[in-house]
Scaffold this motif. Structure first.
Motif, short mmCIF file in Angstrom:
data_model
loop_
_atom_site.label_atom_id
_atom_site.label_comp_id
_atom_site.label_asym_id
_atom_site.label_seq_id
_atom_site.Cartn_x
_atom_site.Cartn_y
_atom_site.Cartn_z
N VAL A 18 -31.92 -18.31 36.65
CA VAL A 18 -30.92 -18.51 35.60
C VAL A 18 -30.38 -17.17 35.11
O VAL A 18 -31.00 -16.12 35.31
CB VAL A 18 -31.50 -19.30 34.40
CG1 VAL A 18 -31.87 -20.72 34.83
CG2 VAL A 18 -32.69 -18.59 33.81
N ASP A 19 -29.20 -17.21 34.46
CA ASP A 19 -28.66 -16.03 33.81
C ASP A 19 -29.58 -15.67 32.64
O ASP A 19 -29.82 -16.50 31.76
CB ASP A 19 -27.25 -16.29 33.27
CG ASP A 19 -26.20 -16.19 34.34
OD1 ASP A 19 -26.45 -15.51 35.36
OD2 ASP A 19 -25.13 -16.80 34.16
N ARG A 20 -30.06 -14.44 32.65
CA ARG A 20 -30.95 -13.99 31.57
C ARG A 20 -30.12 -13.42 30.43
O ARG A 20 -29.29 -12.54 30.64
CB ARG A 20 -31.91 -12.91 32.08
CG ARG A 20 -32.86 -13.41 33.13
CD ARG A 20 -33.70 -12.29 33.66
NE ARG A 20 -34.61 -11.83 32.61
CZ ARG A 20 -35.81 -11.35 32.84
NH1 ARG A 20 -36.25 -11.24 34.08
NH2 ARG A 20 -36.57 -10.95 31.85
N PRO A 21 -30.34 -13.90 29.22
CA PRO A 21 -29.61 -13.34 28.09
C PRO A 21 -30.11 -11.94 27.75
O PRO A 21 -31.28 -11.62 27.97
CB PRO A 21 -29.93 -14.32 26.95
CG PRO A 21 -31.14 -15.05 27.37
CD PRO A 21 -31.21 -15.01 28.86
N ASP A 22 -29.19 -11.14 27.24
CA ASP A 22 -29.55 -9.80 26.77
C ASP A 22 -29.83 -9.78 25.28
O ASP A 22 -30.43 -8.85 24.77
CB ASP A 22 -28.43 -8.81 27.09
CG ASP A 22 -28.27 -8.64 28.59
OD1 ASP A 22 -29.28 -8.40 29.28
OD2 ASP A 22 -27.13 -8.76 29.06
N GLU A 23 -29.33 -10.80 24.59
CA GLU A 23 -29.62 -10.90 23.17
C GLU A 23 -29.46 -12.35 22.72
O GLU A 23 -28.74 -13.13 23.34
CB GLU A 23 -28.73 -10.00 22.33
CG GLU A 23 -27.28 -10.41 22.31
CD GLU A 23 -26.42 -9.47 21.47
OE1 GLU A 23 -26.58 -8.25 21.58
OE2 GLU A 23 -25.59 -9.99 20.70
N ALA A 24 -30.17 -12.69 21.66
CA ALA A 24 -30.06 -14.01 21.05
C ALA A 24 -29.98 -13.82 19.54
O ALA A 24 -30.58 -12.89 18.98
CB ALA A 24 -31.28 -14.87 21.40
N SER A 88 -38.05 -8.55 25.22
CA SER A 88 -39.04 -7.49 25.35
C SER A 88 -39.24 -7.15 26.83
O SER A 88 -39.08 -8.01 27.70
CB SER A 88 -40.37 -7.98 24.75
OG SER A 88 -41.41 -7.09 25.09
N SER A 89 -39.58 -5.90 27.12
CA SER A 89 -39.90 -5.53 28.51
C SER A 89 -41.21 -6.18 28.94
O SER A 89 -41.47 -6.36 30.12
CB SER A 89 -39.97 -4.02 28.66
OG SER A 89 -40.97 -3.51 27.79
N ASP A 90 -42.04 -6.54 27.97
CA ASP A 90 -43.30 -7.25 28.26
C ASP A 90 -43.03 -8.75 28.19
O ASP A 90 -42.92 -9.31 27.11
CB ASP A 90 -44.37 -6.84 27.25
CG ASP A 90 -45.67 -7.61 27.47
OD1 ASP A 90 -45.79 -8.34 28.48
OD2 ASP A 90 -46.56 -7.48 26.61
N GLN A 91 -42.90 -9.38 29.32
CA GLN A 91 -42.63 -10.81 29.36
C GLN A 91 -43.87 -11.60 29.76
O GLN A 91 -43.76 -12.73 30.26
CB GLN A 91 -41.47 -11.11 30.31
CG GLN A 91 -40.13 -10.63 29.78
CD GLN A 91 -39.72 -11.37 28.52
OE1 GLN A 91 -39.84 -12.58 28.43
NE2 GLN A 91 -39.25 -10.63 27.53
N SER A 92 -45.06 -11.01 29.57
CA SER A 92 -46.28 -11.78 29.85
C SER A 92 -46.32 -12.95 28.87
O SER A 92 -45.95 -12.82 27.71
CB SER A 92 -47.52 -10.90 29.73
OG SER A 92 -47.56 -10.28 28.47
#
Ligand SMILES: [Zn+2]
Length: 113
Positions: A18-24, A88-92
């Protein structure tokens, strides 16, 4: 009873599909537009954007942003309390499959004849 097989590709979507959002943007909304509104208050999705660099509406990604109270169904009012979220760069995961919850394979109905 399983899921309809015709939706298999939809049900098995992963983040890379899917298209990943850059902000919400989230807004604190309240149910207070009518005399018999229920008074609910909570965070609701304002919009989600990809490569947001302004107000270009073509960058808005599809999302559920209806101003509808989850408790009584009346129209909500978006207050001035808004927050921007950036991934976040941490998507765990917050919850770990197999540890925090059981993960079962998706089962589908038999093909329609
Ligand atoms: Zn309500």
């Amino acid at each position: 009873m399983g899921f309809p097989r015709k939706f298999k590709e939809l049900l098995e979507i992963e983040l890379s599909d899917v298209d990943r959002p850059d902000e919400a943007w989230l807004t604190y909304a309240v149910c207070a537009t009518e005399k018999d509104s229920c008074g609910w208050g909570g965070w609701m999705l304002e919009d989600i954007r990809k490569n947001a660099d302004g107000n270009d509406p073509s960058l808005v990604l599809p999302a559920f942003c209806e101003q509808v109270c989850p408790r009584c169904g009346k129209e909500t009012f978006r207050t001035g309390a808004t927050l921007k979220f950036v991934p976040s760069s941490d998507q765990s995961g917050r919850l770990v499959p197999g540890v925090d919850y059981e993960e079962l394979p998706i089962e589908y109905d038999e093909d329609e004849v």
